[in-house]
Design a protein around this motif. Sequence first.
Motif, PDB file in Angstrom:
ATOM      1  N   ILE A 262       5.048  -0.488   1.579  1.00 43.84           N
ATOM      2  CA  ILE A 262       4.361  -0.785   0.319  1.00 43.84           C
ATOM      3  C   ILE A 262       3.001  -0.088   0.235  1.00 43.84           C
ATOM      4  CG2 ILE A 262       5.508  -2.958  -0.239  1.00 43.84           C
ATOM      5  CD1 ILE A 262       2.209  -2.764   1.728  1.00 43.84           C
ATOM      6  N   ALA A 263       2.729   0.842   1.143  1.00 40.54           N
ATOM      7  CA  ALA A 263       1.415   1.492   1.147  1.00 40.54           C
ATOM      8  C   ALA A 263       1.093   2.112  -0.204  1.00 40.54           C
ATOM      9  CB  ALA A 263       1.350   2.556   2.239  1.00 40.54           C
ATOM     10  N   GLY A 264       2.093   2.662  -0.868  1.00 38.16           N
ATOM     11  CA  GLY A 264       1.852   3.320  -2.146  1.00 38.16           C
ATOM     12  C   GLY A 264       2.091   2.456  -3.362  1.00 38.16           C
ATOM     13  N   HIS A 265       2.284   1.131  -3.155  1.00 40.23           N
ATOM     14  CA  HIS A 265       2.686   0.253  -4.251  1.00 40.23           C
ATOM     15  C   HIS A 265       1.518  -0.363  -5.020  1.00 40.23           C
ATOM     16  CE1 HIS A 265       6.708   0.845  -3.134  1.00 40.23           C
ATOM     17  NE2 HIS A 265       7.197  -0.316  -3.477  1.00 40.23           N
ATOM     18  N   SER A 266       0.579   0.456  -5.431  1.00 40.51           N
ATOM     19  CA  SER A 266      -0.434  -0.033  -6.362  1.00 40.51           C
ATOM     20  C   SER A 266       0.127   0.035  -7.775  1.00 40.51           C
ATOM     21  CB  SER A 266      -1.704   0.821  -6.273  1.00 40.51           C
ATOM     22  OG  SER A 266      -1.443   2.127  -6.754  1.00 40.51           O
ATOM     23  N   LEU A 267      -0.468  -0.723  -8.689  1.00 46.29           N
ATOM     24  CA  LEU A 267      -0.049  -0.639 -10.082  1.00 46.29           C
ATOM     25  C   LEU A 267      -0.259   0.775 -10.602  1.00 46.29           C
ATOM     26  CD1 LEU A 267       0.892  -1.837 -12.756  1.00 46.29           C
ATOM     27  CD2 LEU A 267      -1.459  -2.563 -13.186  1.00 46.29           C
ATOM     28  N   GLU A 268      -1.418   1.357 -10.284  1.00 52.31           N
ATOM     29  CA  GLU A 268      -1.698   2.721 -10.733  1.00 52.31           C
ATOM     30  C   GLU A 268      -0.691   3.710 -10.153  1.00 52.31           C
ATOM     31  OE1 GLU A 268      -5.613   0.594 -11.208  1.00 52.31           O
ATOM     32  OE2 GLU A 268      -3.969   0.595  -9.761  1.00 52.31           O
ATOM     33  N   GLY A 269      -0.345   3.536  -8.860  1.00 50.70           N
ATOM     34  CA  GLY A 269       0.586   4.453  -8.221  1.00 50.70           C
ATOM     35  C   GLY A 269       1.956   4.429  -8.868  1.00 50.70           C
ATOM     36  N   LYS A 270       2.473   3.221  -9.119  1.00 51.43           N
ATOM     37  CA  LYS A 270       3.777   3.107  -9.771  1.00 51.43           C
ATOM     38  C   LYS A 270       3.729   3.606 -11.210  1.00 51.43           C
ATOM     39  CE  LYS A 270       6.149  -0.606  -7.291  1.00 51.43           C
ATOM     40  NZ  LYS A 270       6.859  -1.894  -7.467  1.00 51.43           N
ATOM     41  N   ALA A 271       2.707   3.185 -11.918  1.00 49.73           N
ATOM     42  CA  ALA A 271       2.588   3.593 -13.317  1.00 49.73           C
ATOM     43  C   ALA A 271       2.355   5.093 -13.441  1.00 49.73           C
ATOM     44  CB  ALA A 271       1.455   2.817 -13.985  1.00 49.73           C
ATOM     45  N   ARG A 272       1.644   5.658 -12.494  1.00 50.85           N
ATOM     46  CA  ARG A 272       1.411   7.104 -12.510  1.00 50.85           C
ATOM     47  C   ARG A 272       2.740   7.855 -12.353  1.00 50.85           C
ATOM     48  NH1 ARG A 272      -2.146   7.115  -8.658  1.00 50.85           N
ATOM     49  NH2 ARG A 272      -3.900   6.559 -10.000  1.00 50.85           N
TER      50      ARG A 272
END
Length: 391
Positions: A266-276
């Motif tokens: 989940i290291a990359g599972h920020s809201l911004e990361g997913k939305a990006r």
Amino acid sequence: MKILFDSVMPYADAFFSSIGECKSFESGVLGDIDLAEADVLLTRSTTKVDKQLLLKAEHAKFIGTATAGINHFDVKAIEQHGAHWTSAAGCNARAVAEYVLASLLYLAINDEIELAGKSCAIVGVGEVGRQVASIVNALGMSIVLYDPPRAELESTFTSASFDEVISADFISLHAPLINDGKYPTRHMFNDIVLNKMNANQYLISASRGELIDTNALLARFRLKSKSAASGVSQCTAPQLVMDCWEDEPTISTELMTHCRLATAHIAGHSLEGKARGTSILYDKLCEFLAVDNVLNLRDFLPIYEMPENLMAHIRAFDMDTLSLATLNNIVKCFYDIENDDSFFRQHMAKSDQITPIRKNYPIRREFDAVSVRLQNPVAKQQLSALGFKVL
């Protein structure tokens, strides 16, 4: 035009409904009729796009994944199908770099070590590796950059040797999974390499779990335990931070017990990361169709609700000390890696599957979701270098 997208892609309907008729699907539940009608297929890593799927998606001409990795894409099959394919490379780079920072701060504080002056090897210097390098540099650590393929392509980039990598204090993995060719990465940390490492080193797995040979690593820990029990010289293994695991979604729960920090990819599972990832695919589809991309990610992201204690920690950091402990308090307001570690261990005590955690992962924001005002020029420079929006 019919667009079929994974339901976990944030704001996908808002982005793509301006282009065509949209329909979502649940990960792992992709209907044959929906596939047969789709002109555009947008996935995440839980959907394997191979020959079998493509036989059902005969009309698909644009296939994209809202993730940085493409290991779930059979690229050759997609190209033979006559479809254009693309990914959202770099979409979660910031989030992964912030995960690495949280890991470094946790280890530094709990092991009572200063990060400044320590060496950190970054294996794979793509967008994620560059973001991690920026953070490592801001912490005053020395950087060892390892990426031979990039060095061959770019005359201005020089890759360190692998011997330099495995002698570094910290090693952070950000390379793609490559099975063959001149520079394979599968099991690049095998028994021979692990035998050259020691318990004073830290290995952070935040790219592809297959870069580490799990069986070889477990053998090191078993030998360490056996040698300790017999009273002879211990065989050592590095300290582990594991976010990416071999053979996901099934993982080795035995290896988890040896980790300093363990999380569910989940290291990359920020809201911004997913939305990006969604936003990048929108831009690429617009380019493919030769239509204007009139929508922007900032139009959809919610206002960040600042924790009450964040400004208190910011004010403390604005003083002269600039301690790692205070910085850690700030970072934890955005991302508390210890909470993820604790929840992961509780869940994995009942299962060896990480999918449920990833699917239901709560919203997490990146550092620049809020603007902070500082007076201390050194504090301003350091927080800015770490990715905060500083006024």
